[in-house]
Structure formats: structure tokens, C-alpha cells
Design a protein around this motif. Structure first.
Motif, short mmCIF file in Angstrom:
data_model
loop_
_atom_site.label_atom_id
_atom_site.label_comp_id
_atom_site.label_asym_id
_atom_site.label_seq_id
_atom_site.Cartn_x
_atom_site.Cartn_y
_atom_site.Cartn_z
N GLY A 249 75.46 -29.57 169.40
CA GLY A 249 76.26 -29.26 168.22
C GLY A 249 75.69 -29.89 166.97
N ILE A 250 75.91 -31.17 166.81
CA ILE A 250 75.47 -31.86 165.60
C ILE A 250 73.95 -31.83 165.50
N VAL A 252 71.65 -29.61 166.50
CA VAL A 252 71.14 -28.34 165.98
C VAL A 252 71.52 -28.18 164.51
N LEU A 253 72.76 -28.48 164.19
CA LEU A 253 73.21 -28.28 162.81
C LEU A 253 72.44 -29.18 161.84
N VAL A 254 72.17 -30.41 162.26
CA VAL A 254 71.44 -31.30 161.36
C VAL A 254 69.99 -30.84 161.21
N VAL A 256 68.95 -27.84 161.38
CA VAL A 256 68.95 -26.69 160.48
C VAL A 256 69.22 -27.11 159.04
N THR A 257 70.11 -28.08 158.84
CA THR A 257 70.34 -28.52 157.45
C THR A 257 69.05 -29.08 156.86
N ILE A 258 68.33 -29.84 157.67
CA ILE A 258 67.08 -30.40 157.14
C ILE A 258 66.13 -29.26 156.80
N ILE A 260 66.95 -26.16 156.01
CA ILE A 260 67.40 -25.50 154.78
C ILE A 260 67.00 -26.35 153.58
N GLY A 261 67.25 -27.65 153.69
CA GLY A 261 66.93 -28.56 152.59
C GLY A 261 65.45 -28.52 152.24
N ALA A 264 64.41 -25.57 150.22
CA ALA A 264 65.00 -25.41 148.90
C ALA A 264 63.98 -25.76 147.81
#
Ligand code: HEM
Lengths: 264, 549
Positions: A249-250, A252-254, A256-258, A260-261, A264
């Protein structure tokens, strides 16, 4: 199942078991008689060839080195007089005996002896003194037992050590109640009547033979039952769920956030 | 794509404006700028999992019966057929096996709950370690801590609703924790549960249900809205970087860039929850069985956010005392009530405490890197280590069983660790942060290592350093706190942060008077220990480095 059918079934099982018990007791007495009159020592012989072969296997499989030449026990192991054939069948059938290493608890292993040899050793140990015989029942017997009733009995009598789904649990000082997923129906029965190591004995007064079959049915049913919700995660409750929550959960999400970041 | 979306949006704006005259507000909102750092999306995971909780939870309410009436199960899960259970449990079974999509919804709901609290925790760590809680965002930190506590409560209430063997065991513990409060405990527990435990009055599950679906979600919703509005109003913080100052926000405009990004992220969180809900079994209540006070299972754990309480109860030595016929169970009261009370209160007061110690009254819109404030970072790791050991203590039986450790030794090892572990973690973190800072200082003053070795006339070998580009230098200086008004290198003692928004008059200025002031002075000395000392001025240490000509 209605209470009355249950009671009837119980009664018929009782009759069957009663006759089995009479035979077992008779055999046990016979064994005692033999033990009493037969000359002591390794040269002893008996009328039952299985007992003789069992005796020599008892030595060649090194049981005697711990349990004493005549199973009388010693510093390294308890006496086997009166533990019965069921205990031997359980201990050897689950590979616990012959013990290889003294630890907090004898672990389940691959059995070293063949089934036939185990029965011979069992016959020999049974001949040393009366004890619980190897339970005789077949698949049809436990499969028709009441699963749900078995489940309730299981949660009352077994879950506190073996966990709600028989996945096992820790006891004190490095001891543990093992997972029940490898135990055969006979071994489950034997475990209850012999109470290996830290497990209590569940005599027929506490848990009747029918109730034992119901427990066996429950253990086997949930073992073979698929997990409707996906991967079972070891069926140990929230601990593994949490590991999955953090990692999948966390995690994979982290990641992916990295990602995405970074884009940017 | 974006431009099409933009035209549509502008048309929408005009439509709204024609009717409400509110376009200027909306336009300002649309052009709001959101910074890009990845860690700023952590809070969003929490937000979206909350949305998922609301959606799936609503579905569950359609089938869940909040009732302790005893029924005989007759549904399609055979191993429980004929068993007596409460309607709450029976309806959860019904939902799992006989309602289309029911099990999936339950599992998504539960995974979302797990991720909800996890993401709040991770988000909170981000805010802590970057100093985002500093003025003017202290109130939002307080709201955040409240959200964390409420989320935990909400999760516990939901977990307890199905009235299964595991959650019932948890409730029994909650009951005795309440009971352990001196004097009022017994009455309080009785009042909350409506009867002894296990509940005989039948009031408790309906109460829990209202708490879980109405009361706490309502407060959560209100607080989350407040949280977001404050963020909106105060604008987002950012790390120091090119063109970033205390007075601006650099990033993408809210619309369309941020909206697209964040919507993508919404679907991602949905996706992860749905994936877990579909493929990973969670809370298989049918295996646990209905709650029965005479039964207990090995490995009865709560959900993860309660592990730390379970752990504190397990690690606490047995201690009871007797006063005038009343027994006080310290072994439950201390780990179950006092300790979490202290932990959460520390979370609440930390921002004010730090500001008081450091005499920092300035506004901060730029974030700090963990290494930039070694003492805070080390204190944070101290707390996390303490928490982590409690967390592991709450599952020590499963750990012992998995790794074949002795249960007793895990308890004892953890009892020792909980006392020395945080201090070791503090020390290591602080050294590590100071080391990183030191490296940064070197890079700032002597430039980057080039890997080129040169031989000096004296025969000595040295490595050639290359100065950083001016911009990197400026940013690094900012990060290290050299050029920031609120972090100017001031002699220690008075008003470290006296500029900021012009109100730096720290009351403790000058000579400390009184015990309180002296304590404050001492704490300040502790907080700034080394990273203020005039140690790393330009060119002071290591004279053997050369700057490439
Ligand atoms: C705000 C709207 C919410 C509604 C309407 C709602 C509704 C429900 C209902 C009816 C149940 C019982 C059915 C069941 O056990 O499967 C339930 C269970 C649960 N809820 Fe919620 N819930 C909401 C929010 C939350 C939140 C914010 C959390 C976590 C922080 C949460 C955590 C749980 C958990 C852990 C369960 C146990 C689920 C399970 O049995 O697997 N819920 N919820």
C-alpha cells in the motif's frame, strides 16, 4: 444437524468405540502380562512377531539410547511405559522421534521410519504397558461430523495455542504450538489423546470421540478451504496484513509519488 | 488537452460568475500555485483514502445490522452454519458471502482504513521532519494530531463492529483499560459500554455503530475541511530552491497542472485499495468465529495503529497496589492511559515547545531538511524508535513464533530496548545529521570533489575541489540557514531568530532571570548544541584543499 441426530450419532459412535476400547484394554493387559512374565533384556521374545521386530527397531532406530533399553526412561528422555501405541505413532509419524537434537521442543520432520516399522515399534511400546491405542477411523467417519460444532470446540479448546485457523502460535520460552496444516486426521486425534509435550491431554471425558471427529473435520475443512478474499496472508490476523499495508500500500504509493515528483 | 480543459473551465467560470459574481475567487483559486515535491502528496493519500472510506462505508451500512440480538447462522458459509452469534456478526458474514460485491467492499473499506491511518502517520512525519509545523502552521499541526487520534478511534470502532472473536478480545482489553482509571474507571467503563463486558444490555454495538458511521466521520469531515482551508489560505510550504523565498510559492498552478496530477493520484490510491481489496484477504471474520467470552485465539492482534498500545500493555511489568480496598492496576493504567496520554500531548505541544526553546517567533514558509535541524530530527527519531519498539512489542508472539524466538526473551529484550533504544537512535541520528551538514558546509565553502589528485611541490597529494555554481551555493547556504533572516548566524544567547516578520523580541533576551528562564536557556543550548557554533566558517578547517583556479 439437530441435537437429536447428533445424540444418536454420538451413541452409535460410543458403541463402536466401546468395543474398540475393550479390545484395546484386552490387548494392553495381554501386553502387561507379557511384560511381566517375559524375561528382561534384549534377548526377550514374545508371541507377537510385530512386538519382537518392534523391540529390535526400538534399538536400531536409537530410541533405546535415550528411552532406555526397555523404554524405562532415563536422564535424557521420559519413560515410555504406558504412553501407548498412539503416542509412538504420533511421535514417529510426525517425525518428532527419534529426536535429533534437544531443543525447546521437538519439531515436526520427515519421518525416518516406514509406516510398517512405526506400527511395529508402536506395538512394542504398547506391550510395555497399557496406554491409548492408535485410533481407528476412516475418512467417512470424520467427514460426516458436524464442522460448525467442531469449529466452536476448536475455538474453545485449541485456538488459544494453535490460533483461530490452526496457523500456530508462540508459547512460553521458545515453545510453540505448531501449525496444524500438515497433521493427518489420525495425528490430530492422537495429539488430542496423548498430549505431546506442552499440549494438554484431551481425554474422552473432556472431548468425546465424536467431538474429536468434529474438530478434525473443522481443522481439515478450513485447511483445504480456499481464501475467498484473495491471498490468505498466512491466516495470522492483522500482523501480516499490516506488513502488506506498508509494503504494497504505502510502499507503492510513495514510490509513485516520488516518480510523479521527479517528472514534475 | 490542457488548453481544451482550460477553455471549458473558463466557460464554467463565466457561468458561475454570471450567477454569483464569484469568478474572481475561483480564478484566484485556479491560479493558486502548488509546489512539486513528492512528499507533499503524502497527505493526499490520506485524503483520498478517506473518500474511499466514505464511499465503501456507505455501501456497508446498507447490509450491516448493528444489533447484538442472538441469531442462528444459516447462510452459505458452511463451517459456521447452525452456530449462535450476534446479528452484527451474522450480517457481516452475510455481507461477505451472500451480498454481491460485499466481500470486495468490506476488504476495500478495511484496506483503505489501514492505508488511511498509515498515510496520516507518514504525512505527519513529513511535516515534522521538515519543520512545516512552525508558525504560522501550528494550528494545522494541532488539527492534524487530532485527525490522527480520531482516525485511530474510528478504525478501532469499525474493527470492533463485526463482533468477531478478535475484535471482541480487543474490546475486552479496551474495557479493562477504561476500568483501570482510578476512582472513576469502573463507572466510566460501565457508562461507555452500557453494561459489564461482554455487553449484556445490547446497547454497545449500536452505540459503536453511531460513533463509527456518524459521530467520528462527521468530526473527521469537518476537521479535514478546516485542515484544507487553512492550507489553501496559508499556501503551501516549500523547500529552498531557485527563486524560492519566504514570500512566494513556486510550482505548478492549481489548474490545470495540479488538478490533473492530483486526479491521477486519486485514481492511483483508488487503484491500490481496489487491488488490495481484490487480491489480499483482510479481516477474515469467518475464520475468527463469533465473539465468545470463553474463547481466545493465539495471535489476537488489533489493527496496526493499536499495536503500540497492545505493546505497551505487554511490555509493562506486573504492578498493582491496594488503597483502602481499591486495587489500582498500574500495569494497565500506566501503559494504557498515562503513556498514550503523554505521547499524544507531546505531539500537540511540540511546535510551541520548540518555538519557546529556540525563541523562534518568525513566520516560516520555507522548509528545512532533516539535517538542517539535527536536534529536532534526532528528537523525532527518538520518538519514532520508542513507538516502533512498542509497535513490535504488540506483535511479539507472532514474531516469536515466526522466528522461533522465546516469547519471554522478546519481552525482556524489548523492555531493555525501550529504555536505551531511543537514546541510541537519538545519538546516531544526531551524528548522522551533523555529518551531513558538515559535508554540505564543505561543499559550500570548498566546492565539490572532482576526483582529480594533484601533487603539491612539497610532494603531498591533495584533491582538487571545484566551487559550486553560484545558484547551488545560494540554495545550500539557505538550507544550511546562513542567509535566512530567521536562521541568521547569531551569537547564541539572545534572540536567534529576531528578524522574520519583525517581531523577534524574545522575552528571554539578555540575562536569564528565574529558574524557568534558566531552564529555557539550558534547553536552547541543548537544542543548538553544535550546529550554531562558529565552527564551519569559510576556510577554517582543512587548509589542504585547493580551489581549482
Ligand atoms: C466515514 C464513513 C464511514 C462509514 C459510513 C463506515 C462504515 C462502516 C461499516 C458499516 C462497517 C461495518 C461493516 C464491516 O465490518 O464490514 C465498517 C467497518 C469498518 N470500518 Fe468503517 N466506515 C467509515 C469510515 C471509516 C474510517 C475513516 C475508518 C478508518 C480509519 C474505518 C474503518 C473501518 C474498519 C477497520 C472496519 C472493519 C471492517 C471489516 O470488518 O473488515 N471506517 N465501516
Amino acid at each position: 444437524m439437530s441435537p437429536s441426530t447428533f445424540a444418536r450419532r454420538l451413541a452409535s459412535r460410543r458403541r463402536q468405540l466401546a468395543s474398540a476400547a475393550i479390545v484395546a484394554v484386552a490387548l494392553g493387559l495381554l501386553g502387561m502380562l507379557y511384560a511381566a512374565i517375559a524375561p528382561r533384556g534384549s534377548a526377550a521374545t514374545s508371541a507377537d512377531p510385530a512386538v519382537d521386530e518392534g523391540r529390535s527397531l526400538f534399538q536400531s532406530l536409537s530410541c533405546a539410547s535415550c528411552h532406555g533399553l526397555n523404554g524405562e526412561g532415563g536422564k535424557r528422555a521420559p519413560s515410555l511405559i504406558g504412553v501407548g501405541a498412539a503416542a509412538v505413532d504420533f511421535q514417529m509419524g510426525t517425525g518428532r522421534m527419534p529426536l535429533q537434537q534437544h531443543g525447546a521442543e521437538a519439531p515436526r520432520k520427515r519421518p525416518v521410519a516406514s509406516e510398517g516399522d512405526i506400527l511395529k515399534v508402536a506395538a512394542y511400546v504398547a506391550s510395555l504397558g497399557p496406554g491409548p491405542a492408535i485410533p481407528q477411523f476412516d475418512a467417512a467417519d470424520w467427514q460426516k461430523a458436524d464442522t460448525a460444532y467442531g469449529g466452536a470446540l476448536f475455538r474453545t479448546n485449541c485456538a488459544q495455542c494453535h490460533n483461530f485457523a490452526g496457523s500456530g502460535g508462540a508459547l512460553t520460552y521458545g515453545k510453540y504450538a505448531p501449525s496444524l496444516s500438515d497433521a493427518t486426521p489420525t495425528q490430530i486425534y492422537e495429539a488430542m489423546i496423548t498430549g505431546p509435550e506442552n499440549m494438554p491431554v484431551f481425554g474422552d471425558k473432556q472431548i468425546t470421540p465424536d467431538q474429536k471427529l468434529a474438530i478434525i473435520n473443522y481443522v481439515r475443512t478450513i485447511k483445504t478451504q480456499a481464501d475467498p478474499g484473495g491471498v490468505g496472508l498466512g491466516r495470522v490476523g492483522p500482523v501480516t496484513e499490516t506488513v502488506v499495508g506498508w509494503l504494497v500500500g504505502i510502499g507503492v504509493l510513495v514510490i509513485v509519488t516520488i516518480w510523479i515528483g521527479a517528472r514534475a | 488537452m490542457a488548453s481544451m480543459g482550460e477553455t471549458a473551465a473558463r466557460q464554467g467560470l463565466r457561468y458561475v460568475d454570471d450567477r454569483f459574481g464569484s469568478a474572481s475567487f475561483l480564478r484566484r483559486s485556479f491560479n493558486k500555485v502548488f509546489p512539486d515535491h513528492w512528499s507533499f502528496l503524502l497527505g493526499e493519500i490520506a485524503l483520498y483514502s478517506f473518500v474511499i472510506l466514505l464511499l465503501t462505508g456507505t455501501y456497508l451500512t446498507l447490509f450491516f445490522h448493528a444489533s447484538t440480538e442472538v441469531v442462528t447462522y444459516n447462510g452459505s458459509y458452511a463451517p459456521l452454519r447452525g452456530v449462535q452469534m450476534t446479528d452484527a456478526y451474522a450480517s457481516t458474514l452475510h455481507m461477505s458471502f451472500d451480498v454481491r460485491g460485499g466481500l470486495l467492499m468490506r476488504q476495500i473499506h478495511h484496506w483503505a482504513a489501514v492505508l488511511f491511518v498509515m498515510s496520516i502517520a507518514v504525512h505527519m512525519m513529513r511535516v515534522f521532519f521538515t519543520g512545516a509545523f512552525r508558525k504560522p502552521r501550528t494550528i494545522n499541526w494541532h488539527i492534524g494530531v487530532t485527525l490522527f487520534i480520531l482516525a485511530t478511534l474510528e478504525g478501532f470502532a469499525g474493527y470492533s463492529l463485526p463482533d468477531d472473536l478478535l475484535s471482541g478480545t480487543g474490546l475486552r482489553i479496551a474495557y479493562s483499560v477504561m476500568e483501570s482509571i482510578p476512582v472513576v474507571g469502573t463507572y466510566l467503563a460501565y457508562f461507555v459500554f452500557g453494561s459489564d463486558f461482554p455487553s449484556t444490555s445490547g446497547d454497545f454495538i449500536p452505540r459503536l455503530f453511531i460513533i463509527h458511521v456518524l459521530l467520528v466521520p462527521g468530526i473527521l469531515l469537518a476537521l479535514i475541511s478546516a485542515h484544507m482551508m487553512i492550507i489553501w489560505h496559508q499556501k503551501h510550504t516549500d523547500f529552498p530552491g531557485p527563486g524560492k523565498t519566504e514570500h512566494n510559492v513556486v510550482g505548478s498552478p492549481f489548474f490545470p497542472t495540479f488538478v490533473i496530477k492530483t486526479n491521477g493520484f486519486l485514481f492511483l490510491v483508488f487503484g491500490v485499495c481496489a487491488f488490495l481489496g481484490a487480491f489480499a484477504q483482510i479481516n477474515p471474520v469467518w475464520l475468527y468465529g463469533p465473539y465468545n467470552a470463553s474463547q481466545v485465539s493465539a495471535g489476537s492482534q488489533p489493527d496496526w495503529y493499536i499495536f503500540f498500545l497492545e505493546g505497551s500493555l505487554r511490555l509493562m511489568p506486573n504492578l498493582e497496589s491496594n488503597f483502602w480496598g481499591h486495587t489500582i492496576s498500574w500495569n494497565i493504567f500506566v501503559p494504557g492511559v498515562i503513556l498514550p496520554g503523554i505521547m499524544f500531548n507531546l505531539l500537540y505541544v511540540y511546535p510551541s515547545l520548540e518555538a519557546w526553546i529556540t525563541k523562534d517567533k518568525a513566520y516560516h514558509n520555507l522548509l528545512q531538511r532533516p539535517r538542517d535541524v539535527p536536534t529536532r530530527t534526532a528528537l523525532g527519531v527518538f520518538g519514532l524508535t520508542f513507538y516502533a519498539i512498542l509497535y513490535l512489542g504488540g506483535q511479539n508472539d507472532v514474531l516469536a513464533n515466526t522466528f522461533h524466538w522465546s516469547l519471554q526473551s522478546t519481552t525482556w529484550v524489548m523492555r531493555v530496548l525501550i529504555i536505551i533504544g531511543p537514546f541510541i537512535a537519538y545519538y546516531v541520528t544526531k551524528r548522522w545529521a551533523l555529518g551531513l551538514r558538515h559535508k554540505d558546509e564543505e561543499r559550500l565553502h570548498h566546492g565539490e570533489e572532482t576526483g582529480i589528485i594533484r601533487r603539491l611541490p612539497s610532494g603531498e597529494y591533495i584533491e582538487v575541489h571545484e566551487p559550486l555554481p553560484a545558484q547551488r551555493q545560494a540554495i545550500l547556504a539557505m538550507q544550511l540557514g546562513h542567509d535566512l533572516p530567521d536562521h541568521a548566524e547569531l551569537p547564541s544567547g539572545n534572540g536567534h531568530h529576531s528578524n522574520g516578520q519583525g517581531n523577534g523580541q524574545a522575552p528571554g533576551i539578555g540575562r536569564p532571570v528565574g529558574a524557568m528562564a534558566r531552564a529555557r536557556e539550558a534547553l536552547e543550548g541543548f537544542f543548538f548544541e553544535r550546529h550554531d557554533s562558529p565552527k564551519s566558517g569559510p576556510g577554517d578547517d582543512d587548509p589542504k584543499t585547493l580551489t581549482r583556479p
